[in-house]
Write an enzyme that holds these catalytic residues in place. Structure first.
Site, PDB file in Angstrom:
ATOM      1  N   SER A  18      -1.329 -21.192  23.699  1.00 30.77           N
ATOM      2  CA  SER A  18      -1.359 -21.928  24.954  1.00 30.77           C
ATOM      3  C   SER A  18      -2.207 -23.193  24.903  1.00 30.77           C
ATOM      4  O   SER A  18      -2.280 -23.931  25.889  1.00 30.77           O
ATOM      5  CB  SER A  18      -1.863 -21.033  26.081  1.00 30.77           C
ATOM      6  OG  SER A  18      -3.189 -20.617  25.825  1.00 30.77           O
ATOM      7  N   LYS A  32      -6.403 -17.990  34.419  1.00 30.21           N
ATOM      8  CA  LYS A  32      -6.703 -19.371  34.061  1.00 30.21           C
ATOM      9  C   LYS A  32      -6.866 -20.250  35.302  1.00 30.21           C
ATOM     10  O   LYS A  32      -7.783 -21.085  35.373  1.00 30.21           O
ATOM     11  CB  LYS A  32      -5.601 -19.921  33.161  1.00 30.21           C
ATOM     12  CG  LYS A  32      -5.515 -19.229  31.806  1.00 30.21           C
ATOM     13  CD  LYS A  32      -4.338 -19.736  30.989  1.00 30.21           C
ATOM     14  CE  LYS A  32      -4.249 -19.015  29.645  1.00 30.21           C
ATOM     15  NZ  LYS A  32      -3.094 -19.456  28.839  1.00 30.21           N
TER      16      LYS A  32
END
Length: 874
Positions: free
Chosen positions: A756, A799
């Protein structure tokens, strides 16, 4: 010189020397045994008495008498036995020196430890001491041989443990030719002895030769009596019979009875052996013992039964709720158990097996009628949030209300530590009205822990599944498999493979434990599994469970959980509920959560709250607030204050300096630095990615920061895309070739991995080559491909919560992760702009606020859906 030296000795030392000199002068060759023991010192005032005692006991009719328990010594017999403490005194030593002759008398009351003269029989046997032994535990043993019978005339000395008596010896005269009856009894007795030798398999044939050479009937009788099956009182009565003819007749009767016992034993051996096979030999021994006891008159007819008696187990099996198949197995095992000796190991194995079959709660169910409102209130009371999980449980209950029988679902709760996965299982059991059983699977590496051990092994037991059913007491409990992702495997088997049958609704109705070896119906069991990492679970096992993800708690959720659950539990657990009304403001609680915890769950928060309450408890105790020790009620010695408000300053005083300093977001970022987002087991985090270039160079590329292979490949993919599309990215291709580029991920002590970081690494390199800085309030996450596509990643909720906590205003996420925004709290989305992107062209447009045209093929929504894949999170 020697006389002068002896004059300087003390009286006690002179006595020791005299005794030592006397011992040295003894003729040791005449002693039958050398005794290794210390010399006792005889004081001067007792010296004359001791010498007189030696002189008296040296006479032929004066014997040192030694009492014995449960023992009758006959002439000509050698007898070893454990000697008492009376064998340690000087009287025995003198008896050995004089000739080793002592008198053995049996005690009338064997339980007396210090018998008196009146408690001894009057007839005994003179014995010769062959050997006295001292054992390592300071006890004594003796080996003696009977010489001749005697009768007590009168006792000379009756001191404690020192008996001396004047005795009359009883002599047996050999039978004359005129006494034909005595001669006949002697010959008949010899024949009986020969017959007994032939019947007994334990006596060698050489003994018969010795018996043929014995001519004295009295001598033969004395040898036989100790081996007859009679008690010591009967033996004493035989010893007291002075008439030879009468004693021989009595021995003849007892010997005849012994012969009959041996004949019955031999008959039993032949009869039972013909009827019983190899599997019934232990039963034969049991029956033989009963018949022998009956013939000897030692069986009083009483029968004792214990809880392990096969007949009792048989009755319990017939009254149990077992299925016909299981009952047949249990009855067969109970029948086999009845043929075994109760003390044998096989008997106990069968007894344990039948006990387990009876302990399994066959056809026992505990779930009551389904009440959705009550179940919903229980779930809401025990846990805050977790709406997806609660929705799934209520759906299951709704189906149960419509259909009486329903196969139990298998739910897998996946989430970081401390979010309430294990406690949620207890709440589900409470809401369903079922029993709860927890099975810890962390570190389990043996397949037999799940399926049980086979009964061929020593100490075998059922597996954890059968044990959980036994403890729950029902066939429909809620069984929680805790930490299913931490199963291990080795040469003993793979326990995760053993769970495949357990967690398959189509197969677990006939689950078979290796120990029980009968089918167990697990179809109505509600199975719940918990895990921290979904990807460490084998795919076949993961496919059998319905995955429910539990994400990190937000600050608001943690605050609510702390006030509603954690703080009351900690106050009650530390005994402060009756002492003070402890309160904390919402601002103080949020600061405590923010500055002292960095976790996805609330486990560390509970520990920090416990530290605050402990400090307050110490203050109250030091101030004198203690509970009275009254049995009826507990009262405080002093009046408790109405309330105690904890401030932020007191939290810092109790817990110490702030653990996690709040890093303020910088106003501007340098060129080549970009803000990325990462997922950790403890929640989301903000991760800066730094780039640096040097010229002149040769196009070298370096990576640091303890990165995993997946993350390295992701960064290399971004660099390869820039080199192949430098013009479209606004980068001078010559600078890419002539500069050396280095990328660093800070916090090098922490391992990092995952795809990511591709978007963030791409923007960092573009910023370095173009010399343009990225906005400090912009963060991003997503995987990239060489075609410029942005692919979906995991941990979006964690996140975004980390970005909101850090003050980020704009976040770029993959377009395919737009569906994850439903789980984000509304207050977070209001304060932060989340922008889904699908290509790197969109990323450059947003990051540099300038739209760049790229020759890459435009990706449609349909193509994005078709190319979607599942990737591991960081």
């Amino acid at each position: 010189m020697e006389d002068k030296k002896s004059d300087r000795l003390s009286p006690n030392e002179k006595n020791k020397k005299q005794v030592k000199d006397h011992v040295i002068k003894l003729d040791t060759e005449k002693l039958p045994v050398v005794i290794n023991k210390k010399v006792r010192v005889i004081p001067n005032k007792y010296k004359e008495i001791s010498e007189k005692s030696d002189e008296i006991e040296s006479k032929e009719n004066i014997l040192k008498i030694v009492p014995v328990k449960n023992i009758v010594l006959f002439p000509h017999n050698v007898l070893p036995f454990t000697a008492g403490k009376e064998w340690t005194n000087e009287s025995v030593d003198r008896a050995i020196r004089i000739g080793g002759k002592i008198g053995i008398l049996a005690q009338i009351n064997p339980e007396s430890n210090s018998p008196e003269a009146s408690e001894l029989y009057s007839v005994g046997t003179e014995a010769k001491i062959l050997k006295i032994m001292k054992f390592p535990d300071n006890t004594y043993g003796a080996v003696i041989q009977g010489m001749r019978r005697f009768k007590i005339r009168n006792f000379i000395s009756i001191e404690k443990e020192r008996f001396s008596a004047d005795v009359e010896y009883l002599s047996d005269f050999p039978p004359t030719e005129e006494n034909i009856e005595v001669v006949a009894i002697g010959k008949a007795m010899k024949q009986l002895v020969q017959k007994a030798i032939s019947l007994s398999p334990n006596i060698p044939n050489e003994v018969s030769l010795f018996i043929d050479n014995v001519q004295d009937s009295s001598y033969l009788a004395d040898l036989i009596v100790p081996y007859l099956s009679i008690d010591f009182r009967s033996k004493q009565s035989l010893l007291e019979i002075n008439d030879l003819e009468e004693r021989l007749k009595r021995v003849h009767v007892l010997l005849t009875r012994e012969i009959e016992v041996l004949e019955v034993s031999q008959k039993i051996n032949s009869d039972v052996r013909s009827e019983m096979g190899k599997q019934q030999r232990k039963y034969y021994v049991k029956e033989q013992l009963k018949l022998l006891q009956k013939e000897l008159g030692e069986l009083d007819g009483r029968t004792t039964q214990s809880s392990g008696d096969p007949s009792e187990l048989l009755e319990k099996i017939l009254n149990s709720k077992m299925s016909a198949e299981v009952r047949e197995v249990a009855l067969r095992e109970a029948e086999r158990m009845g043929l075994m000796q109760p003390g044998s190991p096989e008997f106990m194995v069968s007894h344990t097996y039948l006990t387990w079959l009876l302990d399994i709660p066959w056809e026992t169910h505990t779930q009551n009628e389904v009440n959705l409102k009550e179940a919903k209130s229980i779930l809401d009371l025990d846990h805050h949030g977790l709406e997806k999980v609660k929705k799934r449980i209520l759906e299951f209950l709704a189906v149960c209300a419509l259909k009486n029988s329903l196969k139990g679902p298998i739910l897998l709760f996946v989430g970081p530590p401390g979010v309430g996965k294990t406690s949620l299982g207890k709440s589900i059991a409470k809401a369903l009205g079922r029993k709860f059983a927890r099975i810890a699977l962390g570190g389990v590496r043996d397949e037999a822990e799940i399926r049980g051990h086979r009964r061929t092994y020593i100490g075998s037991m059922p597996g954890k599944i059968a044990d959980a059913l036994k403890k729950a007491g029902s066939m429909d409990p809620v069984i929680l498999f805790d930490e299913v992702d931490k199963l291990a495997n080795d040469g003993r088997g793979d326990p995760s493979s053993a769970l495949l049958e357990v967690l398959d609704p189509e197969q677990n109705s006939t689950f078979t434990d290796h120990y029980l070896n009968v089918p167990l119906d697990l179809s109505k069991v509600f199975f719940i599994a918990t895990a921290n990492n979904l990807h460490s679970i084998p795919p076949p096992l993961r496919d059998r469970m319905e995955i429910v993800e539990l994400s990190s708690y937000t600050l608001e959720e943690k605050t609510h959980i702390a006030f509603e659950h954690l703080l009351p539990q900690v106050i009650e657990g530390h005994g402060m509920a009756e002492v003070a009304d402890i309160k904390m403001t919402e601002e103080t609680m949020k600061n405590l959560i923010h500055f002292y915890t960095r976790e996805a769950g609330v486990r560390q928060l509970k520990r920090e709250l416990a530290g605050v309450i402990r400090s307050i408890a110490r203050e109250f105790v030091e101030a004198g607030y203690v509970k009275a020790s009254d049995k009826s009620e507990q009262e405080l010695v002093k009046v408790k204050p109405p309330e105690r408000v904890v401030t932020l300053e007191e939290v810092k005083k109790f817990l110490g300096p702030i653990i996690f300093s709040d890093r303020k977001r910088p106003q501007e970022l340098p060129v080549g630095v970009v803000t990325g987002l990462a997922w950790t087991p403890n929640g989301g985090d903000v991760l800066y990615i730094e780039t640096a270039s040097s010229a002149p160079g040769s196009g070298k590329f370096g990576l640091t920061g303890q990165l995993g292979e997946v993350m390295k490949e992701s960064v290399q993919t971004a660099f390869a895309y820039i080199r192949s599309n430098a013009k479209l990215c606004g980068v001078d291709s010559r600078s890419v070739i002539k500069k050396d580029l280095h990328i660093h991920f800070p916090e090098g002590a922490v391992k990092k991995d995952g795809p990511s970081a591709g978007v963030a690494a791409f923007l960092g390199m573009v910023s370095q080559f173009t010399g343009k800085a990225i906005a400090s309030d912009l963060a991003m996450t997503g995987e990239i491909s060489l075609r410029g596509e942005i692919l979906a990643v995991g941990g979006i909720k964690e996140k975004l919560l980390a970005a909101h906590r850090y003050g980020i205003k704009k976040v770029l996420i993959p377009f395919e992760n737009e569906r994850d925004l439903e789980e984000i709290p509304a207050e977070v989305l209001k304060e932060m702009k989340v922008m889904p992107v699908s290509t790197l062209n969109e990323v450059l447009s947003i990051a540099f606020e300038k739209k760049k045209k790229m020759n890459s093929k435009k990706v449609t929504k349909a193509s994005r859906v078709n190319s979607s894949r599942t990737y591991k999170r960081i």
